[in-house]
Design a protein around this motif. Sequence first.
Motif, mmCIF file in Angstrom:
data_model
loop_
_atom_site.group_PDB
_atom_site.id
_atom_site.type_symbol
_atom_site.label_atom_id
_atom_site.label_comp_id
_atom_site.label_asym_id
_atom_site.label_seq_id
_atom_site.Cartn_x
_atom_site.Cartn_y
_atom_site.Cartn_z
ATOM 1 N N UNK A 162 11.125 7.939 2.251
ATOM 2 C CA UNK A 162 10.544 8.275 0.960
ATOM 3 C C UNK A 162 10.717 9.764 0.669
ATOM 4 N N UNK A 163 10.447 10.611 1.663
ATOM 5 C CA UNK A 163 10.651 12.056 1.484
ATOM 6 C C UNK A 163 12.088 12.371 1.112
ATOM 7 N N UNK A 164 13.032 11.718 1.784
ATOM 8 C CA UNK A 164 14.443 12.017 1.516
ATOM 9 C C UNK A 164 14.856 11.561 0.118
ATOM 10 N N UNK A 221 4.870 8.061 -6.778
ATOM 11 C CA UNK A 221 3.772 8.982 -6.489
ATOM 12 C C UNK A 221 2.827 8.408 -5.429
ATOM 13 N N UNK A 222 2.626 9.193 -4.418
ATOM 14 C CA UNK A 222 1.590 8.913 -3.427
ATOM 15 C C UNK A 222 0.821 10.211 -3.241
ATOM 16 N N UNK A 233 0.822 -1.211 0.000
ATOM 17 C CA UNK A 233 0.000 0.000 0.000
ATOM 18 C C UNK A 233 0.859 1.267 0.000
ATOM 19 N N UNK A 234 1.887 1.282 0.832
ATOM 20 C CA UNK A 234 2.803 2.424 0.845
ATOM 21 C C UNK A 234 4.201 1.918 0.521
ATOM 22 N N UNK A 235 4.497 1.860 -0.757
ATOM 23 C CA UNK A 235 5.791 1.395 -1.234
ATOM 24 C C UNK A 235 6.675 2.619 -1.443
#
Length: 160
Positions: A142-144, A114-115, A107-109
């Motif tokens: 993910x942000x980094x 893109x999320x 679900x959160x890869x």
Amino acid sequence: MNIDGDSVSENEVEDVAAYEHDTLWLSDGNVVLATKTYLFRVHKSVLSMRSSVFRDLFDLATPDANVEENEVVRISPELYEGIPLVRLEDEGEDVEHLLKAIYEPRYYDIHEGHHTFEKVDALLKLSLKYDFQSIRFDVIRHFSQVYPTVLSEYESIRPT
């Protein structure tokens, strides 16, 4: 949750206006998380394994074997259809994102580019609030990757 001497059967919840979530209402779940819009029937053990906040909450709600029967202090949970209910003040959609990140491995890869903002916002906010360390770590990682803090890394992913 109520802390009083009432019996558990007297704490059955009748005033829940939310409705059972389509996919996160698990028939073998042993706790109901209630928001204003959704009810989620999930597993205490899964939440406890991933979150110190839920682990502590469920430990408090479990009667202590060392407490004498005649002692008044006891935690009697609210019940929904005979299952302990925990009311959350969070938005139903935010809790949905969090639970999907827990129950659905892809679900959160973090490797997916893109999320939606809503998903990332919910996961970061609730992972901090309820101490879901692995989810918080994934969001920050993910942000980094998407927004590096070093110019050379930024230039390597954003060619001019």
